[in-house]
Design a protein around this motif. Structure first.
Motif, PDB file in Angstrom:
ATOM      1  N   PHE A 186     -30.980  -0.530  -9.653  1.00 34.81           N
ATOM      2  CA  PHE A 186     -31.534   0.091  -8.453  1.00 34.81           C
ATOM      3  C   PHE A 186     -32.999  -0.286  -8.299  1.00 34.81           C
ATOM      4  N   ASP A 187     -33.449  -0.393  -7.042  1.00 33.52           N
ATOM      5  CA  ASP A 187     -34.828  -0.768  -6.754  1.00 33.52           C
ATOM      6  C   ASP A 187     -35.787   0.406  -6.846  1.00 33.52           C
ATOM      7  N   GLU A 188     -35.274   1.637  -6.644  1.00 32.97           N
ATOM      8  CA  GLU A 188     -36.142   2.813  -6.632  1.00 32.97           C
ATOM      9  C   GLU A 188     -35.584   3.886  -7.550  1.00 32.97           C
ATOM     10  N   THR A 189     -36.488   4.694  -8.088  1.00 31.01           N
ATOM     11  CA  THR A 189     -36.113   5.835  -8.912  1.00 31.01           C
ATOM     12  C   THR A 189     -35.885   7.047  -8.020  1.00 31.01           C
ATOM     13  N   GLY A 190     -34.769   7.750  -8.238  1.00 31.35           N
ATOM     14  CA  GLY A 190     -34.521   8.937  -7.433  1.00 31.35           C
ATOM     15  C   GLY A 190     -33.098   9.443  -7.551  1.00 31.35           C
ATOM     16  N   PHE A 191     -32.858  10.605  -6.924  1.00 28.56           N
ATOM     17  CA  PHE A 191     -31.546  11.245  -6.934  1.00 28.56           C
ATOM     18  C   PHE A 191     -30.600  10.644  -5.891  1.00 28.56           C
ATOM     19  N   ASP A 192     -31.163  10.029  -4.843  1.00 29.05           N
ATOM     20  CA  ASP A 192     -30.362   9.508  -3.737  1.00 29.05           C
ATOM     21  C   ASP A 192     -30.647   8.020  -3.556  1.00 29.05           C
ATOM     22  N   VAL A 193     -29.583   7.236  -3.365  1.00 28.21           N
ATOM     23  CA  VAL A 193     -29.765   5.802  -3.181  1.00 28.21           C
ATOM     24  C   VAL A 193     -28.935   5.329  -1.991  1.00 28.21           C
ATOM     25  N   THR A 194     -29.364   4.221  -1.410  1.00 29.45           N
ATOM     26  CA  THR A 194     -28.603   3.579  -0.344  1.00 29.45           C
ATOM     27  C   THR A 194     -28.159   2.182  -0.767  1.00 29.45           C
ATOM     28  N   GLN A 195     -29.026   1.495  -1.507  1.00 23.65           N
ATOM     29  CA  GLN A 195     -28.720   0.131  -1.918  1.00 23.65           C
ATOM     30  C   GLN A 195     -28.799  -0.024  -3.429  1.00 23.65           C
ATOM     31  N   ALA A 196     -28.144  -1.064  -3.918  1.00 23.15           N
ATOM     32  CA  ALA A 196     -28.206  -1.430  -5.328  1.00 23.15           C
ATOM     33  C   ALA A 196     -27.976  -2.922  -5.444  1.00 23.15           C
ATOM     34  N   THR A 197     -28.356  -3.468  -6.556  1.00 22.08           N
ATOM     35  CA  THR A 197     -28.065  -4.862  -6.863  1.00 22.08           C
ATOM     36  C   THR A 197     -26.938  -4.884  -7.894  1.00 22.08           C
ATOM     37  N   VAL A 198     -25.797  -5.393  -7.479  1.00 21.23           N
ATOM     38  CA  VAL A 198     -24.612  -5.419  -8.333  1.00 21.23           C
ATOM     39  C   VAL A 198     -24.318  -6.861  -8.721  1.00 21.23           C
ATOM     40  N   ASN A 199     -24.388  -7.127  -9.998  1.00 20.61           N
ATOM     41  CA  ASN A 199     -24.190  -8.493 -10.509  1.00 20.61           C
ATOM     42  C   ASN A 199     -25.069  -9.502  -9.765  1.00 20.61           C
ATOM     43  N   GLY A 200     -26.302  -9.057  -9.468  1.00 23.78           N
ATOM     44  CA  GLY A 200     -27.268  -9.955  -8.830  1.00 23.78           C
ATOM     45  C   GLY A 200     -27.220  -9.986  -7.318  1.00 23.78           C
ATOM     46  N   GLN A 201     -26.276  -9.258  -6.710  1.00 24.34           N
ATOM     47  CA  GLN A 201     -26.131  -9.257  -5.258  1.00 24.34           C
ATOM     48  C   GLN A 201     -26.481  -7.883  -4.681  1.00 24.34           C
ATOM     49  N   LYS A 202     -27.338  -7.872  -3.653  1.00 24.70           N
ATOM     50  CA  LYS A 202     -27.708  -6.625  -2.990  1.00 24.70           C
ATOM     51  C   LYS A 202     -26.515  -6.099  -2.194  1.00 24.70           C
ATOM     52  N   VAL A 203     -26.215  -4.787  -2.367  1.00 18.67           N
ATOM     53  CA  VAL A 203     -25.071  -4.203  -1.674  1.00 18.67           C
ATOM     54  C   VAL A 203     -25.440  -2.837  -1.105  1.00 18.67           C
ATOM     55  N   ASP A 204     -24.667  -2.413  -0.102  1.00 21.34           N
ATOM     56  CA  ASP A 204     -24.657  -1.025   0.345  1.00 21.34           C
ATOM     57  C   ASP A 204     -23.891  -0.270  -0.732  1.00 21.34           C
ATOM     58  N   PHE A 205     -24.588   0.580  -1.497  1.00 18.15           N
ATOM     59  CA  PHE A 205     -23.970   1.129  -2.701  1.00 18.15           C
ATOM     60  C   PHE A 205     -22.834   2.099  -2.375  1.00 18.15           C
ATOM     61  N   ALA A 206     -22.972   2.908  -1.323  1.00 12.14           N
ATOM     62  CA  ALA A 206     -21.893   3.818  -0.945  1.00 12.14           C
ATOM     63  C   ALA A 206     -20.642   3.040  -0.569  1.00 12.14           C
ATOM     64  N   ALA A 207     -20.818   1.949   0.193  1.00 14.74           N
ATOM     65  CA  ALA A 207     -19.675   1.115   0.559  1.00 14.74           C
ATOM     66  C   ALA A 207     -19.069   0.467  -0.678  1.00 14.74           C
ATOM     67  N   TYR A 208     -19.900   0.029  -1.598  1.00 12.89           N
ATOM     68  CA  TYR A 208     -19.423  -0.582  -2.843  1.00 12.89           C
ATOM     69  C   TYR A 208     -18.556   0.408  -3.623  1.00 12.89           C
ATOM     70  N   VAL A 209     -19.014   1.653  -3.743  1.00 13.05           N
ATOM     71  CA  VAL A 209     -18.250   2.665  -4.474  1.00 13.05           C
ATOM     72  C   VAL A 209     -16.909   2.909  -3.805  1.00 13.05           C
ATOM     73  N   ALA A 210     -16.918   3.033  -2.475  1.00  6.39           N
ATOM     74  CA  ALA A 210     -15.682   3.304  -1.742  1.00  6.39           C
ATOM     75  C   ALA A 210     -14.722   2.126  -1.778  1.00  6.39           C
ATOM     76  N   GLU A 211     -15.235   0.936  -1.536  1.00  2.27           N
ATOM     77  CA  GLU A 211     -14.369  -0.246  -1.461  1.00  2.27           C
ATOM     78  C   GLU A 211     -13.760  -0.614  -2.812  1.00  2.27           C
ATOM     79  N   ASN A 212     -14.440  -0.282  -3.884  1.00  3.39           N
ATOM     80  CA  ASN A 212     -13.942  -0.628  -5.211  1.00  3.39           C
ATOM     81  C   ASN A 212     -13.204   0.515  -5.904  1.00  3.39           C
ATOM     82  N   GLY A 213     -13.010   1.602  -5.176  1.00  2.00           N
ATOM     83  CA  GLY A 213     -12.258   2.719  -5.738  1.00  2.00           C
ATOM     84  C   GLY A 213     -12.868   3.263  -7.023  1.00  2.00           C
TER      85      GLY A 213
END
Length: 333
Positions: A186-213
């Protein structure tokens, strides 16, 4: 230390006898206790010697019978970083913080940088409410010295111990990183996030969680020099593109999803040793829920199921335990 579920009358008797106590229970029963050398926090879920249970009528009491003195302090606002001030030269500090308060957020994000935090054992938990009351009822802490309740601040019980006393404070985490899981940063420290870098790729983290079950009952786990530290999912809102956690993620740290652990109760019992009846311990409400601990025990370890555990820093989905061994006890042994 001694642990027991008690009636309000029995707990009041121990307070009146001058015992130094840490107490968990419903707001109404804590408010009925007399003043004395104790602090308390709201909690309705417990792991007892007969199994996990929801209880509004009794209190869970830990008696710190090794104490030679104790004093309570409430730290709020600008005073919060002064948690270590006014400690006894030889002692421990118990800490209770209301869930969802500003003190909860500040301690979670900045606590590790507080001056002197790691100089003496600091243990406690984040107080909670009935799960159906989240958002409508405020978790509380009670200062037994005054009988007052607070929904903000960190309530401390500084406890003096005999010279030469040894304290063992540790955590039991049944989770470890799944080596086959994606690496998440994650780029920022906090309780709430919108984005993350997954395996080197920037993603919408909520969509990533949902799409990957992703199974959000499993925490994200970071490896801090061999210590596995969890961050638990609180909510995923794919439409708003937001993921909320029960503890802050830390920018730049590599996380992986936890590997499934099997039976919570059995796994805890297999990983812990020693006499839990002589140790202060607390477990996470998420372990209680997801592990279906109602009616189940975790070895001889009993205590409240909390909205966050504290062993110097805020933890999730973890058991925290502490034992005090006085020099006299070791000499007898």
């Amino acid at each position: 230390m001694k642990n027991a579920m008690m009636t309000v009358a029995d707990a009041a008797k121990r307070i009146e006898d001058g015992a130094v106590l840490l107490i968990a229970g419903d707001e109404a029963v804590l408010a009925a206790l007399p003043t004395g050398h104790w602090i308390g926090g709201t909690s309705l879920y417990f792991v007892t010697d007969t199994g996990g249970r929801l209880d509004r009528d009794h209190v869970f009491v830990t008696e710190i019978d090794e104490a030679t003195d104790a004093r309570s302090v409430l730290r709020t606002g600008n005073d919060l970083p002064d948690l270590a001030r006014d400690r006894y030269d030889s002692g421990i500090t118990m800490i209770l913080v209301p869930a969802f308060s500003s003190a909860h957020a500040d301690f979670a994000i900045h606590g590790a940088s507080y001056d002197g935090l790691f100089d003496q054992p600091l243990m406690g938990w984040v107080t909670g409410v009935h799960l159906d009351d989240i958002g409508t009822v405020s978790p509380k802490v009670f200062d037994g010295a005054t009988g007052k309740a607070y929904d903000e601040g960190a309530l401390l019980l500084h406890v003096a111990l005999p010279r030469g006393a040894a304290t063992d404070l540790d955590i039991v985490n049944i989770f470890e990183q799944d080596p086959g899981a994606d690496t998440i940063v994650f780029d920022e420290t906090g309780f709430d996030v919108t984005q993350a870098t997954v395996n080197g790729q920037k993603v919408d983290f909520a969509a990533y969680v949902a799409e990957n079950g992703i199974d959000v009952k499993l925490p994200l786990v970071a490896n801090y020099s061999g210590a596995m530290i969890n961050v638990s999912f609180r909510a995923v809102d794919a439409s708003a593109g937001k993921v909320a956690f029960y503890a802050p993620v830390v920018a730049g740290v590599e996380y992986r999803l936890a590997k499934p652990s099997g039976s919570y109760a059995q796994t805890f019992a297999e990983q812990i040793s020693g006499d839990g009846s002589t140790q202060l311990s607390c477990n996470c409400i998420l372990n209680y829920l997801y592990g279906e601990l109602e009616g189940e025990t975790t070895g001889s370890y009993t205590g409240p199921a909390t909205f966050g555990e504290i062993a110097y820093i805020l933890l999730n989905q973890t058991m925290v335990r502490m034992q005090v061994d006085t020099g006299e006890q070791r000499a007898v042994a």
